[in-house]
Write an enzyme that holds these catalytic residues in place. Sequence first.
Site, mmCIF file in Angstrom:
data_model
loop_
_atom_site.group_PDB
_atom_site.id
_atom_site.type_symbol
_atom_site.label_atom_id
_atom_site.label_comp_id
_atom_site.label_asym_id
_atom_site.label_seq_id
_atom_site.Cartn_x
_atom_site.Cartn_y
_atom_site.Cartn_z
ATOM 1 N N HIS A 1 0.850 -1.205 0.000
ATOM 2 C CA HIS A 1 0.000 0.000 0.000
ATOM 3 C C HIS A 1 0.884 1.254 0.000
ATOM 4 O O HIS A 1 0.614 2.211 -0.733
ATOM 5 C CB HIS A 1 -0.849 0.073 1.281
ATOM 6 C CG HIS A 1 -1.913 -0.966 1.410
ATOM 7 N ND1 HIS A 1 -2.082 -1.735 2.534
ATOM 8 C CD2 HIS A 1 -2.910 -1.334 0.555
ATOM 9 C CE1 HIS A 1 -3.127 -2.534 2.381
ATOM 10 N NE2 HIS A 1 -3.645 -2.316 1.188
ATOM 11 N N SER B 1 -3.245 -7.617 2.771
ATOM 12 C CA SER B 1 -3.416 -7.554 4.230
ATOM 13 C C SER B 1 -3.919 -8.892 4.756
ATOM 14 O O SER B 1 -3.484 -9.349 5.817
ATOM 15 C CB SER B 1 -4.419 -6.456 4.596
ATOM 16 O OG SER B 1 -3.961 -5.216 4.155
ATOM 17 N N ARG C 1 -2.067 -5.425 -8.782
ATOM 18 C CA ARG C 1 -0.999 -6.392 -8.477
ATOM 19 C C ARG C 1 -0.825 -7.410 -9.582
ATOM 20 O O ARG C 1 0.278 -7.841 -9.881
ATOM 21 C CB ARG C 1 -1.312 -7.141 -7.173
ATOM 22 C CG ARG C 1 -1.134 -6.297 -5.939
ATOM 23 C CD ARG C 1 -1.713 -6.979 -4.748
ATOM 24 N NE ARG C 1 -3.138 -7.178 -4.923
ATOM 25 C CZ ARG C 1 -3.976 -7.533 -3.960
ATOM 26 N NH1 ARG C 1 -3.511 -7.766 -2.753
ATOM 27 N NH2 ARG C 1 -5.264 -7.672 -4.186
ATOM 28 N N LYS D 1 -17.801 -6.249 7.911
ATOM 29 C CA LYS D 1 -16.577 -7.043 7.759
ATOM 30 C C LYS D 1 -15.839 -7.135 9.093
ATOM 31 O O LYS D 1 -15.644 -6.109 9.760
ATOM 32 C CB LYS D 1 -15.679 -6.356 6.717
ATOM 33 C CG LYS D 1 -14.734 -7.284 5.996
ATOM 34 C CD LYS D 1 -14.233 -6.591 4.738
ATOM 35 C CE LYS D 1 -12.820 -6.999 4.353
ATOM 36 N NZ LYS D 1 -12.320 -6.247 3.212
HETATM 37 O O1 PNS Z 1 -8.999 -2.597 0.508
HETATM 38 P P1 PNS Z 1 -10.294 -3.052 -0.134
HETATM 39 O O2 PNS Z 1 -11.222 -3.642 0.919
HETATM 40 O O3 PNS Z 1 -10.069 -3.959 -1.301
HETATM 41 O O4 PNS Z 1 -11.009 -1.715 -0.704
HETATM 42 C C1 PNS Z 1 -12.238 -1.774 -1.391
HETATM 43 C C2 PNS Z 1 -12.864 -0.374 -1.549
HETATM 44 C C3 PNS Z 1 -12.949 0.342 -0.214
HETATM 45 C C4 PNS Z 1 -12.009 0.453 -2.481
HETATM 46 C C5 PNS Z 1 -14.275 -0.574 -2.177
HETATM 47 O O5 PNS Z 1 -14.938 -1.591 -1.485
HETATM 48 C C6 PNS Z 1 -15.129 0.684 -2.125
HETATM 49 O O6 PNS Z 1 -14.888 1.620 -2.866
HETATM 50 N N1 PNS Z 1 -16.123 0.692 -1.203
HETATM 51 C C7 PNS Z 1 -17.005 1.813 -0.965
HETATM 52 C C8 PNS Z 1 -18.447 1.516 -1.382
HETATM 53 C C9 PNS Z 1 -18.644 1.800 -2.850
HETATM 54 O O7 PNS Z 1 -18.436 2.893 -3.346
HETATM 55 N N2 PNS Z 1 -19.035 0.743 -3.611
HETATM 56 C C10 PNS Z 1 -19.258 0.803 -5.025
HETATM 57 C C11 PNS Z 1 -17.971 0.476 -5.768
HETATM 58 S S1 PNS Z 1 -18.202 0.611 -7.515
#
Ligand code: PNS
Length: 163
Positions: free
Chosen positions: A17, A127, A90, A41
């Site tokens: 990150h 993570s 990645r 979660k």
């Molecule tokens: O580290 P992660 O858990 O892979 O991050 C995922 C994240 C936070 C980037 C994604 O789940 C997100 O943007 N969540 C916010 C809710 C949202 O906007 N959802 C629609 C995505 S198109």
Amino acid sequence: MRRAVCPGSFDPVTNGHLDIIERAGGLFDEVVIAVLVNKSKRSMFTVEERMEMLRDATSEWPNVRVDSFYGLLVDYCSANDIRAIVKGLRAVSDFDYELQMAQMNQRLSGVDTVFIVTNPLYSFLSSSLVKEVAMFGGDVSHLLPAEVDKRVRQRLAETAQPS
Ligand code: PNS
């Protein structure tokens, strides 16, 4: 002001990150790391703890700050005048879902996603894998900032079940 967001769970932040955040900091005037508040979660660290570790790990970078958000990322972007979402890629396996989210976010609000290709040193890193390896006693100290490694080991010791 060209402002970008690096969104994620960061449970906890890894060196992978940080590599993406540092490189995003070189491309944008300001980078906001936005920690998702995800009530469904199960996480190892609270949002406050994750933000604290992120602040500590990025304290040397003056144009990086840490925040949290709940709800849609595009709403957070609109409310904070953010024009770009930065994501690390990645491997090809990341691509399908990332493309789908990028296109959805673009359609919802016009915000663009910028993909930064992960340094191959970190292409296997996540993570969740770090937590799993640490849980079974593996050494993850080379994959995390020193303070984060310490806190992961502390948290595992606190939550260890007596046999
Ligand atoms: O580290 P992660 O858990 O892979 O991050 C995922 C994240 C936070 C980037 C994604 O789940 C997100 O943007 N969540 C916010 C809710 C949202 O906007 N959802 C629609 C995505 S198109």
